[in-house]
Write an enzyme that holds these catalytic residues in place. Structure first.
Site, PDB file in Angstrom:
ATOM      1  N   GLU A 165       0.871  -1.184   0.000  1.00 31.18           N
ATOM      2  CA  GLU A 165       0.000   0.000   0.000  1.00 31.18           C
ATOM      3  C   GLU A 165       0.899   1.222   0.000  1.00 31.18           C
ATOM      4  O   GLU A 165       1.028   1.932   0.978  1.00 31.18           O
ATOM      5  CB  GLU A 165      -0.926   0.032   1.220  1.00 31.18           C
ATOM      6  CG  GLU A 165      -1.955   1.159   1.134  1.00 31.18           C
ATOM      7  CD  GLU A 165      -2.715   1.390   2.428  1.00 31.18           C
ATOM      8  OE1 GLU A 165      -2.869   2.572   2.794  1.00 31.18           O
ATOM      9  OE2 GLU A 165      -3.141   0.421   3.065  1.00 31.18           O
ATOM     10  N   HIS A 170      -9.330   1.258  -0.273  1.00 36.55           N
ATOM     11  CA  HIS A 170      -8.493   2.203   0.470  1.00 36.55           C
ATOM     12  C   HIS A 170      -9.331   3.396   0.912  1.00 36.55           C
ATOM     13  O   HIS A 170     -10.324   3.735   0.271  1.00 36.55           O
ATOM     14  CB  HIS A 170      -7.351   2.664  -0.454  1.00 36.55           C
ATOM     15  CG  HIS A 170      -6.355   3.557   0.192  1.00 36.55           C
ATOM     16  ND1 HIS A 170      -6.526   4.923   0.281  1.00 36.55           N
ATOM     17  CD2 HIS A 170      -5.175   3.285   0.780  1.00 36.55           C
ATOM     18  CE1 HIS A 170      -5.484   5.446   0.896  1.00 36.55           C
ATOM     19  NE2 HIS A 170      -4.653   4.481   1.220  1.00 36.55           N
ATOM     20  N   ASP A 190       2.418   1.894   3.963  1.00 34.41           N
ATOM     21  CA  ASP A 190       1.644   3.120   3.752  1.00 34.41           C
ATOM     22  C   ASP A 190       2.598   4.288   3.507  1.00 34.41           C
ATOM     23  O   ASP A 190       2.432   5.381   4.037  1.00 34.41           O
ATOM     24  CB  ASP A 190       0.692   3.423   4.908  1.00 34.41           C
ATOM     25  CG  ASP A 190      -0.482   4.310   4.481  1.00 34.41           C
ATOM     26  OD1 ASP A 190      -0.486   4.783   3.333  1.00 34.41           O
ATOM     27  OD2 ASP A 190      -1.391   4.525   5.303  1.00 34.41           O
TER      28      ASP A 190
END
Length: 323
Positions: free
Chosen positions: A7, A161, A284
């Site tokens: 991600e 997301h 992230d």
């Protein structure tokens, strides 16, 4: 140990859409400026940070909200195509270091399905990422049937997301923008979207479809016992019956990542609830420090074999990446 992170955000300045999330975030200007610099970079900052902390591969995706809040469907479709062409070029230029999740313009579900097919079959991208709602619409709505059909046919995963632009206003959060953010609100909104997919029967109609939830599953694993218990009490006249208990769609249809939740107790709880084969490592980037994520994985209280599954094995299987 091989490590895949999936991600990991980027931005492309040549899009017509002003889809960078930074103007929507209630964060300090210094943090926003640093994130902005890192989102458009691949070689000067990103790769050295990956190398310094043992990250072999980043699976890249256009940062939220991407093209999803573009009110002009034609511009959204054009920007999605431009994004995927650019992303495929980045992947090609750095073999073995980057892969990518496609961008699609769900403002036009038919075009989204067409672009998903092109991105996977022609460009070699390994899945698709959608930022929660698209102009207030959710993926359980009937107009998205062509998209789900294509997703299932291609056998690729959809990463669901957060969208930094809220779909509506929650009165309880009014006056507290920091709560309708990664601190709390985003988890609840995306978790709610995932529950809409389950309770709306998406995975009964498309049993081969798979989604991925970040942020330790938006904390849904911790709530699955209660969700199952109260699903059993629901009036079938008011809730369509499902083929399985809500928790049973985790595994076959839903996997999760650790993005932004570098907590060993949360990791162990998720593994015990949904199984080791359904949990994948993520960072992230650039919104979380690679250093913290790598240390979390290195020190995780797991066997070597289980750590390998979380670090790379599950991602290779679910995203179809080469071992």
């Amino acid at each position: 140990m091989k490590v895949i992170a999936l991600e990991e955000g980027f931005w492309y300045d040549k899009l017509a859409t002003d889809g960078s999330p930074l103007k929507h975030l209630p964060v300090q200007p210094e943090a926003a400026a640093d994130w902005r610099r890192r989102l458009v970079d691949f070689t000067e900052l990103r790769l050295p940070e990956m190398d310094a902390h043992g990250i072999d591969l980043q699976v890249l995706s256009l940062t939220a909200p991407g093209v999803q809040m573009q009110p002009d469907p034609r511009l959204a479709v054009a920007d999605a195509r431009l994004t995927n062409d650019f992303l495929a070029t980045v992947v090609e230029q750095h073999p073995g270091r980057f892969q990518g999740l496609a961008t699609v313009a769900l403002q036009d579900p038919g075009e989204a399905a067409t672009e998903l097919r092109r991105a996977v079959l022609d460009l070699g991208l390994c899945g698709v990422l959608v930022n929660d709602h698209t102009l207030g619409h959710f993926l359980d709505e009937p107009q998205y049937a062509p998209f789900w059909e294509t997703l299932q046919e291609l056998g690729v995963a959809l990463y669901l997301h957060p969208n930094p632009v809220s779909s509506d206003e929650w009165q309880v959060l009014r006056g507290y923008p920091g709560l309708d953010h990664a601190t709390w609100g985003w988890n609840q909104r995306v978790g709610g979207h995932a529950l809409r997919l389950i309770f709306g029967g998406i995975f009964d109609r498309y049993p081969g479809a798979r989604i991925i939830l970040g942020h330790m599953g938006e904390f849904l694993p911790a709530q699955l016992y209660r969700i199952d218990t109260h699903y059993r009490h629901l009036d079938p006249e008011r809730q369509q019956p499902l083929e399985k208990l809500p928790s049973e769609y985790f595994g076959r249809n839903i996997a999760i990542t650790t993005s932004g939740v570098f907590s060993h107790p949360a990791l162990l709880d998720a593994i015990q609830t949904i199984g080791i084969d359904n949990v994948m490592f993520s960072i992230d980037y650039p919104f979380e420090p690679t250093r913290d994520a790598a240390e979390f994985l290195r020190t995780a209280p797991l066997s070597r074999a289980d750590k390998e599954r979380v670090a790379h094995g599950n991602a290779e299987r679910i995203l179809g990446l080469k071992p």
